[in-house]
Enzyme design. Structure first.
Site, PDB file in Angstrom:
ATOM      1  N   ARG A 153     -61.963 -25.945  80.638  1.00 52.52           N
ATOM      2  CA  ARG A 153     -61.202 -27.136  80.285  1.00 52.52           C
ATOM      3  C   ARG A 153     -62.110 -28.336  80.515  1.00 52.52           C
ATOM      4  O   ARG A 153     -63.040 -28.283  81.323  1.00 52.52           O
ATOM      5  CB  ARG A 153     -59.959 -27.261  81.164  1.00 52.52           C
ATOM      6  CG  ARG A 153     -58.952 -26.126  81.010  1.00 52.52           C
ATOM      7  CD  ARG A 153     -57.747 -26.374  81.918  1.00 52.52           C
ATOM      8  NE  ARG A 153     -56.751 -25.319  81.771  1.00 52.52           N
ATOM      9  CZ  ARG A 153     -56.696 -24.230  82.529  1.00 52.52           C
ATOM     10  NH1 ARG A 153     -57.597 -24.050  83.491  1.00 52.52           N
ATOM     11  NH2 ARG A 153     -55.750 -23.327  82.342  1.00 52.52           N
ATOM     12  N   LYS A 177     -55.804 -24.655  86.632  1.00 53.55           N
ATOM     13  CA  LYS A 177     -54.403 -25.028  86.820  1.00 53.55           C
ATOM     14  C   LYS A 177     -53.743 -24.084  87.812  1.00 53.55           C
ATOM     15  O   LYS A 177     -54.046 -22.897  87.859  1.00 53.55           O
ATOM     16  CB  LYS A 177     -53.663 -24.978  85.487  1.00 53.55           C
ATOM     17  CG  LYS A 177     -54.093 -26.072  84.505  1.00 53.55           C
ATOM     18  CD  LYS A 177     -53.242 -26.034  83.257  1.00 53.55           C
ATOM     19  CE  LYS A 177     -53.618 -27.158  82.296  1.00 53.55           C
ATOM     20  NZ  LYS A 177     -52.797 -27.136  81.068  1.00 53.55           N
ATOM     21  N   HIS A 200     -86.072 -10.581  64.701  1.00 51.47           N
ATOM     22  CA  HIS A 200     -85.434  -9.293  64.957  1.00 51.47           C
ATOM     23  C   HIS A 200     -84.550  -9.343  66.214  1.00 51.47           C
ATOM     24  O   HIS A 200     -83.629  -8.539  66.362  1.00 51.47           O
ATOM     25  CB  HIS A 200     -86.486  -8.188  65.108  1.00 51.47           C
ATOM     26  CG  HIS A 200     -85.968  -6.825  64.783  1.00 51.47           C
ATOM     27  ND1 HIS A 200     -85.695  -6.432  63.493  1.00 51.47           N
ATOM     28  CD2 HIS A 200     -85.636  -5.774  65.584  1.00 51.47           C
ATOM     29  CE1 HIS A 200     -85.228  -5.197  63.500  1.00 51.47           C
ATOM     30  NE2 HIS A 200     -85.187  -4.767  64.765  1.00 51.47           N
ATOM     31  N   ARG A 203     -81.130  -9.826  65.174  1.00 51.76           N
ATOM     32  CA  ARG A 203     -80.507  -8.598  64.686  1.00 51.76           C
ATOM     33  C   ARG A 203     -79.981  -7.777  65.868  1.00 51.76           C
ATOM     34  O   ARG A 203     -78.869  -7.253  65.815  1.00 51.76           O
ATOM     35  CB  ARG A 203     -81.532  -7.777  63.892  1.00 51.76           C
ATOM     36  CG  ARG A 203     -81.011  -6.434  63.368  1.00 51.76           C
ATOM     37  CD  ARG A 203     -82.061  -5.817  62.454  1.00 51.76           C
ATOM     38  NE  ARG A 203     -81.767  -4.415  62.158  1.00 51.76           N
ATOM     39  CZ  ARG A 203     -80.937  -4.004  61.193  1.00 51.76           C
ATOM     40  NH1 ARG A 203     -80.284  -4.898  60.454  1.00 51.76           N
ATOM     41  NH2 ARG A 203     -80.743  -2.715  60.962  1.00 51.76           N
ATOM     42  N   HIS A 226     -78.207   1.557  59.222  1.00 57.57           N
ATOM     43  CA  HIS A 226     -78.963   2.663  59.801  1.00 57.57           C
ATOM     44  C   HIS A 226     -78.563   3.975  59.132  1.00 57.57           C
ATOM     45  O   HIS A 226     -77.386   4.286  59.004  1.00 57.57           O
ATOM     46  CB  HIS A 226     -78.697   2.773  61.312  1.00 57.57           C
ATOM     47  CG  HIS A 226     -79.348   1.695  62.114  1.00 57.57           C
ATOM     48  ND1 HIS A 226     -78.982   1.392  63.410  1.00 57.57           N
ATOM     49  CD2 HIS A 226     -80.376   0.843  61.804  1.00 57.57           C
ATOM     50  CE1 HIS A 226     -79.739   0.409  63.867  1.00 57.57           C
ATOM     51  NE2 HIS A 226     -80.593   0.060  62.907  1.00 57.57           N
ATOM     52  N   TYR A 235     -78.340   0.814  71.106  1.00 60.48           N
ATOM     53  CA  TYR A 235     -77.597  -0.349  71.580  1.00 60.48           C
ATOM     54  C   TYR A 235     -76.505   0.004  72.580  1.00 60.48           C
ATOM     55  O   TYR A 235     -75.942  -0.889  73.215  1.00 60.48           O
ATOM     56  CB  TYR A 235     -76.968  -1.082  70.392  1.00 60.48           C
ATOM     57  CG  TYR A 235     -77.964  -1.665  69.432  1.00 60.48           C
ATOM     58  CD1 TYR A 235     -78.173  -1.090  68.185  1.00 60.48           C
ATOM     59  CD2 TYR A 235     -78.718  -2.782  69.778  1.00 60.48           C
ATOM     60  CE1 TYR A 235     -79.101  -1.615  67.302  1.00 60.48           C
ATOM     61  CE2 TYR A 235     -79.634  -3.328  68.891  1.00 60.48           C
ATOM     62  CZ  TYR A 235     -79.831  -2.736  67.665  1.00 60.48           C
ATOM     63  OH  TYR A 235     -80.743  -3.246  66.791  1.00 60.48           O
TER      64      TYR A 235
END
Length: 258
Positions: A153, A177, A200, A203, A226, A235
């Protein structure tokens, strides 16, 4: 029975919010503002005289009240007054002071505004428009990055002190809050990029972002083009730190309890 003027009870209620409830001064100020309007409207009547009909009349009054700019109060603002009144009546009930039942205070129905948000490209254009060749521009860039990466905020950002930030871990705690603390994590863009960035890299970032947001690996494979799923599986290591973090957090906790 001695009379109990509204103003006296409102003062007690506000002190209760400050001491027992530990509410922020901003919240107390708002409640004071809303309930002062009620005190004024009722001519500071005895609490026993504050009945459903008087509240109905007050609601009509609020609906016809104009702010300092001459605009009528929105339904949301009117509801803030009613929320304050409801909290006040609940407080009186806890003190066994005979008063109107808080359950009889119903909020006005409001149409929720449509949420506006920026997509990734818009955020990038926003950041790109900032001139970072000077200290002011660098500050503005850091502010925008921090708001975007941390979901802060504006008030939380304004209260932030550099001493509160752990730059090595890229995180800090904020009190939001309701006096609730929560962790905020800083993106590398807001803390400064130290990696060697190539096209890359973007990517890789694309694939990582998809997986981190719940995309399945087959979908990511298709989006990356791929031919072999094994290529995409490089990954999946990004989920390992998350699993490790959960394991350490709960495993260590159970061991400490022994």
């Amino acid at each position: 029975m001695a009379e109990l003027p509204l103003s006296d009870l409102v003062t007690d209620f506000l002190e209760h919010l400050e001491i027992e409830q530990n509410r922020s001064q901003k919240t107390i100020s708002n409640y004071d503002h809303y309930l002062s309007r009620l005190v004024e409207f009722t001519d500071n009547c005895d609490i026993a005289k504050l009945d459903a009909e008087m509240v109905r009349q007050w609601r009509l009054h609020l609906n016809r009240t104009k702010d300092t700019n001459g605009n009528e109060l929105t339904k949301t603002t009117q509801n803030y007054h009613l929320i304050a009144l409801r909290s006040f009546l609940k407080y009186l009930a806890k003190r066994d002071i005979k008063a109107l039942d808080s359950a009889k205070i119903e909020l006005a129905k409001v149409t929720r505004p449509k949420v506006t948000f920026l997509d990734t490209g818009e955020v990038e254009r926003l950041l790109g428009a900032i001139d970072t060749s000077n200290p002011i521009g660098l500050r503005d860039r850091a502010v925008i990055e921090l708001l975007f990466s941390g979901g802060l905020r504006v008030s939380e950002l304004a209260d932030l002190d550099t001493d509160h930030i752990n730059l090595e871990r890229r995180e800090f705690m904020v009190r939001g809050k309701g006096q609730k603390d929560r962790p905020v994590f800083i993106s590398e863009q807001a803390a400064g990029i130290t990696k060697d960035v190539t096209p890359h890299t973007l990517r890789h970032s694309f694939a990582t972002d998809l997986l981190m947001n719940g995309a399945d690996i087959r979908s990511v494979q298709g989006l990356l083009g791929h031919a072999n799923i094994a290529t995409t599986q490089i990954y999946t290591h990004i989920t390992d730190p998350q699993l490790k973090s959960v394991h350490e957090r709960f495993h260590h906790k159970s061991k400490d309890a022994e």
